[in-house]
Design a protein around this motif. Structure first.
Motif: not given
Length: 75
Positions: A56-61, A20-24, A46-54
């Motif tokens: 359900g979002g991240l608590p601290c984006i 999660d912290d890498e995506l954020t 776009r791939q990072i955004i799609e993974e975050i969405e998949s």
């Protein structure tokens, strides 16, 4: 401050394997330079955004979350 794997290492693994912290971190970084990204950079973002969405979002984006925690712990 982010101390995880760099983009070179992360580019060799699926976004599903990113923490999660890498995506954020990389979402925020790429978001800041969006106007300057080439096609490949936009595709990665776009791939990072799609993974975050998949997930359900991240608590601290947003980058202020960590900054706010640092301020609260010092105050």
């Amino acid at each position: 401050m982010y101390r995880g794997r760099d983009m070179t290492k992360l580019s060799m693994v699926s976004k599903k394997e990113w923490k999660d912290d890498e995506l954020t971190y990389f979402h925020h970084s790429l978001q800041q330079i969006t106007p300057y990204l080439n096609e490949e950079g936009r595709k990665i973002h776009r791939q990072i955004i799609e993974e975050i969405e998949s997930r359900g979002g991240l608590p601290c984006i947003d980058s202020n979350c960590t900054h706010d925690k640092d301020i609260k712990s010092k105050g």
